[in-house]
Design an enzyme around this catalytic site. Sequence first.
Site, short mmCIF file in Angstrom:
data_model
loop_
_atom_site.label_atom_id
_atom_site.label_comp_id
_atom_site.label_asym_id
_atom_site.label_seq_id
_atom_site.Cartn_x
_atom_site.Cartn_y
_atom_site.Cartn_z
N ARG A 54 50.69 -25.49 18.04
CA ARG A 54 50.51 -26.32 16.84
C ARG A 54 51.81 -26.41 16.05
O ARG A 54 52.16 -27.48 15.51
CB ARG A 54 49.37 -25.76 15.97
CG ARG A 54 49.02 -26.67 14.80
CD ARG A 54 47.77 -26.23 14.06
NE ARG A 54 47.93 -24.94 13.41
CZ ARG A 54 46.97 -24.32 12.73
NH1 ARG A 54 45.76 -24.86 12.65
NH2 ARG A 54 47.19 -23.15 12.17
N LYS A 153 51.30 -29.12 9.61
CA LYS A 153 51.19 -27.94 8.74
C LYS A 153 52.55 -27.76 8.08
O LYS A 153 53.40 -26.99 8.56
CB LYS A 153 50.78 -26.73 9.59
CG LYS A 153 50.09 -25.67 8.79
CD LYS A 153 49.33 -24.74 9.70
CE LYS A 153 49.04 -23.42 9.03
NZ LYS A 153 48.39 -23.51 7.75
N1 PMP Z 1 43.26 -25.93 6.27
C1 PMP Z 1 44.42 -25.63 5.67
C2 PMP Z 1 44.99 -26.60 4.69
C3 PMP Z 1 45.09 -24.43 5.97
O1 PMP Z 1 46.26 -24.15 5.38
C4 PMP Z 1 44.50 -23.53 6.90
C5 PMP Z 1 45.15 -22.21 7.19
N2 PMP Z 1 46.29 -22.29 7.93
C6 PMP Z 1 43.30 -23.89 7.52
C7 PMP Z 1 42.70 -25.09 7.17
C8 PMP Z 1 42.69 -23.02 8.55
O2 PMP Z 1 43.39 -23.15 9.77
P1 PMP Z 1 43.53 -21.96 10.81
O3 PMP Z 1 42.14 -21.59 11.20
O4 PMP Z 1 44.30 -22.54 11.94
O5 PMP Z 1 44.22 -20.85 10.12
#
Ligand code: PMP
Length: 293
Positions: A54, A153
């Site tokens: 990712r 991200k």
């Molecule tokens: N949405 C946002 C905006 C985030 O920052 C995160 C955490 N990284 C998540 C959802 C959850 O994603 P993940 O399960 O990949 O940590």
Amino acid sequence: MSEQALCWLNGQLLPLEEASIPVNDHGLLYGDGVFEGIRIYHKRAFRLQRHLDRLALSARAIALDIPYSLAELTAAVEEIVAVFGCESGYIRLMVTRGPGPLGLNPAGCHRPNVIIIADQIMLVDSQSREQGARLIIAATRRLPFDGLDPRIKSLNYLNHILAKIEANHAGVDEAVLLNSQGRVTEGTADNLFIVRDGTLATPPCTEGALEGITRELILELATEAGIPVQIAPLAPYDLYTADECFLTGTGAEMIPVRDIDGRRLTACPGPVFKQLNRLFFECIESESAEARS
Ligand code: PMP
């Protein structure tokens, strides 16, 4: 073994407080960069390859060349996790655009900084984790998909921070962001699920949610367990009238929700949450055991 917070900075391992980067890094000046948050369980980075994949996609989407290969980043994370030495913890892996002239043009930035921090994280207190988090729907809307794709991200979380400030002012744990059409996207750093009549539902990422790695795992576990799953747009009405609601994320893991805008949910933690939470931690245990053998 150190158990103190550590930083891997462009190939060098340091105590966190000794790590520094130039103040003209465009990551600081403009939030220009990408990152990942990764959990350490049993001295191993959980689902590391998914996170690095990712990260690579986020970087490509913003035309940022990461100066290390996937194998080198894997080795770097494994090195910091080993020296950190804690059974469990949290990794923050960032790639910034690097230092450059003032002005937001990234063309003058030639040396991205790669920063990996190993430390601990606590998103909500243990009482909210056990008894359920209290949520509000924020007035701040999620940036539109066609303005900033939610799959990137990026280091710029101000949109989410504004929603978190609303939650702080309201005296609750977390805020839900709606998109510009008024439909549910996600929490400030977590994805959101509801359960109604035994069916698990979460909004599609095209509504404005990150493609969460924990979200993906919960969907897999629910499908394997025969729980009906719906990826469908949700309105505030669906949150207010749900039987259960919970948040998922690397930092959050799984957090049951007690109430939303003062509407108490039917069950917290509810039966579907409890089943999936058990399966989630069983999966962590079995992947860790597999990695050890
Ligand atoms: N949405 C946002 C905006 C985030 O920052 C995160 C955490 N990284 C998540 C959802 C959850 O994603 P993940 O399960 O990949 O940590």
